[in-house]
Design a protein around this motif. Structure first.
Motif, mmCIF file in Angstrom:
data_model
loop_
_atom_site.group_PDB
_atom_site.id
_atom_site.type_symbol
_atom_site.label_atom_id
_atom_site.label_comp_id
_atom_site.label_asym_id
_atom_site.label_seq_id
_atom_site.Cartn_x
_atom_site.Cartn_y
_atom_site.Cartn_z
ATOM 1 N N UNK A 23 0.465 -0.950 -0.122
ATOM 2 C CA UNK A 23 0.279 0.094 0.139
ATOM 3 C C UNK A 23 0.542 0.410 -0.370
ATOM 4 N N UNK A 24 0.433 2.804 -0.302
ATOM 5 C CA UNK A 24 0.830 3.391 -0.660
ATOM 6 C C UNK A 24 0.467 4.816 1.354
ATOM 7 N N UNK A 25 -0.319 4.351 2.098
ATOM 8 C CA UNK A 25 -0.612 4.238 3.228
ATOM 9 C C UNK A 25 -0.633 6.141 3.064
ATOM 10 N N UNK A 26 -1.383 6.018 1.418
ATOM 11 C CA UNK A 26 -2.013 7.933 1.819
ATOM 12 C C UNK A 26 -3.026 8.039 2.250
ATOM 13 N N UNK A 27 -3.695 7.636 2.626
ATOM 14 C CA UNK A 27 -5.299 7.261 3.331
ATOM 15 C C UNK A 27 -5.777 6.577 4.272
ATOM 16 N N UNK A 28 -6.536 6.800 5.751
ATOM 17 C CA UNK A 28 -6.594 6.321 6.560
ATOM 18 C C UNK A 28 -8.375 5.933 6.258
ATOM 19 N N UNK A 29 -8.856 4.800 7.403
ATOM 20 C CA UNK A 29 -9.933 4.618 7.188
ATOM 21 C C UNK A 29 -10.137 3.984 8.963
ATOM 22 N N UNK A 30 -11.618 3.656 8.581
ATOM 23 C CA UNK A 30 -11.570 3.109 10.254
ATOM 24 C C UNK A 30 -11.608 1.592 9.593
ATOM 25 N N UNK A 31 -11.370 1.069 11.294
ATOM 26 C CA UNK A 31 -10.696 -0.345 11.262
ATOM 27 C C UNK A 31 -12.551 -1.333 10.417
ATOM 28 N N UNK A 32 -11.847 -2.993 9.569
ATOM 29 C CA UNK A 32 -13.077 -2.728 9.665
ATOM 30 C C UNK A 32 -13.931 -4.150 10.184
ATOM 31 N N UNK A 33 -14.801 -4.476 9.765
ATOM 32 C CA UNK A 33 -16.401 -5.153 10.991
ATOM 33 C C UNK A 33 -15.059 -6.451 11.299
ATOM 34 N N UNK A 34 -15.479 -6.268 12.843
ATOM 35 C CA UNK A 34 -14.975 -7.193 13.432
ATOM 36 C C UNK A 34 -15.612 -8.641 13.518
ATOM 37 N N UNK A 35 -14.723 -9.265 13.004
ATOM 38 C CA UNK A 35 -15.117 -10.997 12.974
ATOM 39 C C UNK A 35 -14.659 -11.568 14.285
ATOM 40 N N UNK A 36 -14.911 -12.498 14.981
ATOM 41 C CA UNK A 36 -14.623 -13.113 16.316
ATOM 42 C C UNK A 36 -15.449 -13.891 17.031
ATOM 43 N N UNK A 37 -14.547 -15.153 16.267
ATOM 44 C CA UNK A 37 -14.041 -16.661 16.514
ATOM 45 C C UNK A 37 -14.167 -17.458 17.892
ATOM 46 N N UNK A 38 -14.692 -18.626 17.762
ATOM 47 C CA UNK A 38 -13.670 -19.346 18.437
ATOM 48 C C UNK A 38 -12.322 -20.239 17.569
ATOM 49 N N UNK A 39 -11.525 -20.155 18.030
ATOM 50 C CA UNK A 39 -10.449 -20.372 16.784
ATOM 51 C C UNK A 39 -9.236 -21.663 17.586
ATOM 52 N N UNK A 40 -10.208 -23.196 16.980
ATOM 53 C CA UNK A 40 -9.535 -24.256 17.503
ATOM 54 C C UNK A 40 -8.388 -24.783 16.272
ATOM 55 N N UNK A 41 -7.950 -25.759 16.961
ATOM 56 C CA UNK A 41 -6.969 -26.362 15.323
ATOM 57 C C UNK A 41 -8.165 -27.434 15.410
#
Length: 645
Positions: A252-270
């Motif tokens: 990325x060129x890092x020329x513009x900023x924005x809010x964080x993406x919608x969060x997806x929170x799960x149970x992470x399992x092997x």
């Protein structure tokens, strides 16, 4: 009626034997949970553990670490469950998922938010605390470049810039917020301040809130902070995939900023665990915590100083309507039966370790101490901050002074000190080569910051330790009090007093120096007293015969003869001060310790090793120099004085 009575019991027993006991656990294997170190992660992990243990009869354990470490451990099946995995934020997780090593199960909670915030009283004031609005017009990150807001959030160490409180190193949000500062054009206006650890971050936010101070920081919900404090989120440009990739992507060129993406929170399992324990995975697929209830539990846990397990049991008892649909009636009956057997003391407000004494004889100082610290911060925080700023001015002065010395001249100073102390050409040359190696590793500036902390801490320890050591040697009353006090100072874990220290003095170098002085002071006192005690009594008698006063005896006889022991104390004080640099980095002190901490928390072994080598070099150089000056060259020994008169 008899059949109706027996039927539920048979269902319960058959259900328990058939599917309440997970096949994975019947093989004798433990379910290993990631020991997440933020409040929501701790609480959700504890609830899930209770369900797995009580409902399925499994044995479980948690192991400490950080997000990146846990994600790699889940991919290797060393950890089976991460109860709160933010899957769209981690490249390690994405690679492991693509390789089929991990699985995202269910949704731990929905509606999570994150971003930049300020305390609500800054915008709206707080009539109950008689706080007037400091920034009534502040509503978005676009306004933060305004000089008045930069001055409002002034960084104590760099007063011409503001301070943004980022998340700790090793959290996925830390590099993202750094990229946001750059993309919003704020990196030249604000210091990107990383607190080192989650507890240090929480303590800094709560301390500023209690004192009504201005603060700009990253926050997320669910969290105890979001549940306890009234915050105002600052608006950011809306999220788009293109904007986000441009801001945080490697290309990325890092020329513009924005809010964080919608969060997806799960149970992470092997994936290995998911295949071996489908009964548990089936529960995790349904186990979604309502965000409002989650925040309420986190706020209660923080306000009542409960540990995560105690709050988890309280949640299971108080909210069966939430969790029973996750597990079904058979497992729910098993968990309920276990909760009924749980001793009432396990959900008391003060969680206590098991004790063989009667409950009436068991006391806890936890709540009184916490309340006393909170009251001290609220009522006298401003006075402590004033003292902190005064010491910080000295730190900045020393740091700036060292930075103005050309690298070649500073190496020359170290070489000169090594020669003056030892008169050994090989050692002197080695000191020069080692200091040059620090520069070659790109650690010079970090080394100077560490050297500043070490010099000031050692100087304070010397100023305190020398007179206290003399008093210890001279006074039986002082000798009775000082050794036990020194034992406490050396054995008390640093974080016990680091958290209240940073709440009173603020994050950064001042509480780090306080902790370092407490840890490094004892050998200076002990060895000073020992050196004076070991001065030959015949020499003191001879000096007394010549009519010297007690002060002259101390200055002209005892201290010179005790110099080797005193310099050994100086040497040990410096070594112990250097051993604290990583601990100091956990509360925001910059330097080589921060680089080591970053390497540990991001699994960047090379980065940690580089900084570790820098610390070793600095320790070796200072050790050899102080040993040279403490070698006793030019000072006659007691035996020599007696022989030559």
């Amino acid at each position: 009626m008899h059949q109706l009575t027996i039927l539920p019991v048979l269902v319960l027993l058959l259900g328990w034997s058939a599917d309440a006991r997970a096949d994975y656990c019947s093989s004798g294997r433990n379910v290993v949970f990631a020991g997440l170190n933020w409040e929501s992660g701790e609480f959700i992990t504890a609830v899930t553990q209770e369900i797995v243990e009580r409902g399925f009869g499994c044995r479980s354990e948690t192991i400490p670490g950080n997000t990146i470490t846990f994600e790699q451990a889940v991919a290797n099946d060393d950890v089976q469950i991460v109860a709160e995995e933010w899957i769209n934020r981690s490249e390690i997780w994405k690679k492991a998922a693509k390789a089929g090593q991990v699985r995202a199960i269910g949704r731990t909670f929905t509606g999570a938010t994150e971003g930049w915030a300020v305390p609500e009283y800054m915008v709206k004031g707080d009539a109950a605390r008689r706080l007037q609005p400091m920034a009534p017009d502040l509503s978005s990150v676009a306004q933060l470049a305004d000089a008045k807001y930069v001055a409002l959030f002034k960084d104590p160490e760099q007063p011409d810039r503001g301070r943004f409180l980022n998340c700790p190193s090793g959290w996925t949000c830390e590099p993202e917020n750094t990229k946001k500062l750059e993309a919003y054009g704020l990196d030249g206006h604000y210091v990107d301040f990383r607190p080192g650890t989650g507890p240090a971050m929480d303590a800094a936010i709560i301390s500023a809130y209690l004192q009504g101070q201005p603060l700009l920081f990253y926050y997320w919900s669910p969290s105890a902070i979001a549940g306890r404090l009234r915050l105002t989120a600052l608006a950011e440009p809306p999220y788009t995939p293109d904007c986000w990739n441009d801001m945080v992507g490697a290309d990325g060129k890092h020329h513009r900023g924005c809010a964080s993406p919608p969060s997806v929170i799960v149970y992470g399992v092997s994936s290995v665990f998911a295949a071996a324990a489908p009964e548990i995975v089936s529960v995790l697929e349904k186990a979604t915590f309502p965000l409002t209830d989650l925040n309420a539990n986190l706020a209660t846990m923080a306000q009542l100083q409960r540990d995560a397990k105690t709050q988890a049991i309280a949640f299971l008892k108080a909210s069966p309507d939430i969790w029973q649909p996750w597990v079904g009636p058979v497992i729910a009956a098993r968990i309920d039966a276990g909760l009924q057997d749980q001793a009432e003391r396990s959900v008391q407000e003060d969680a206590r370790a098991p004790s063989p004494l009667p409950p009436s004889l068991v006391v806890s100082i936890r709540r009184p101490v916490n309340e006393a610290v909170a009251a001290l911060v609220t009522k006298h925080g401003a006075a402590f901050r004033t003292a902190s700023h005064a010491l910080l001015s000295l730190i900045v002065l020393v740091d700036t002074g060292l930075g103005l010395i050309p690298w070649w001249l500073l190496i020359g100073i170290f070489i000169g000190l090594a020669w003056a102390g030892s008169r050994r050409p090989v050692l002197t040359l080695a000191v020069g080569v080692l200091m040059f190696a620090v520069g070659m590793l790109g650690l010079w500036d970090l080394m100077l910051q560490t050297l500043t902390l070490m010099l000031i801490s050692s100087g304070v320890a010397l100023v305190i330790g020398l007179p206290v050591g003399i008093l210890t040697a001279k006074s039986p009353w002082v000798r009775a009090v000082i050794p036990p006090t020194l034992d406490v100072m050396q054995t008390m874990p640093s974080f016990v007093y680091l958290i209240p220290a940073l709440m009173l003095f603020g994050l950064g170098k001042v509480p780090a120096i306080l902790a370092t002085v407490i840890y490094a002071l004892p050998p200076m006192i002990r060895l000073t007293a020992l050196g004076i005690d070991q001065v030959d009594s015949e020499i003191k008698e001879a000096a007394t015969a010549f009519g010297v006063t007690p002060l002259q005896m101390l200055l002209w006889v005892e201290l010179p003869l005790a110099r080797p022991s005193i310099m050994a104390g100086v040497n040990q004080t410096i070594m112990l001060a250097l051993s604290m640099v990583v601990v100091a980095s956990m509360i925001g002190a910059r330097g080589l310790g921060e680089r080591v901490l970053n390497g540990i928390q991001s699994l960047d072994i090379g980065q940690g090793l580089e900084a570790g080598i820098g610390i070793v070099i600095l320790a070796v150089v200072l050790d050899r120099i102080t040993q040279g000056f403490g070698g006793g060259r030019g000072v006659a020994s007691p035996a020599g004085r007696a022989k030559h008169g």
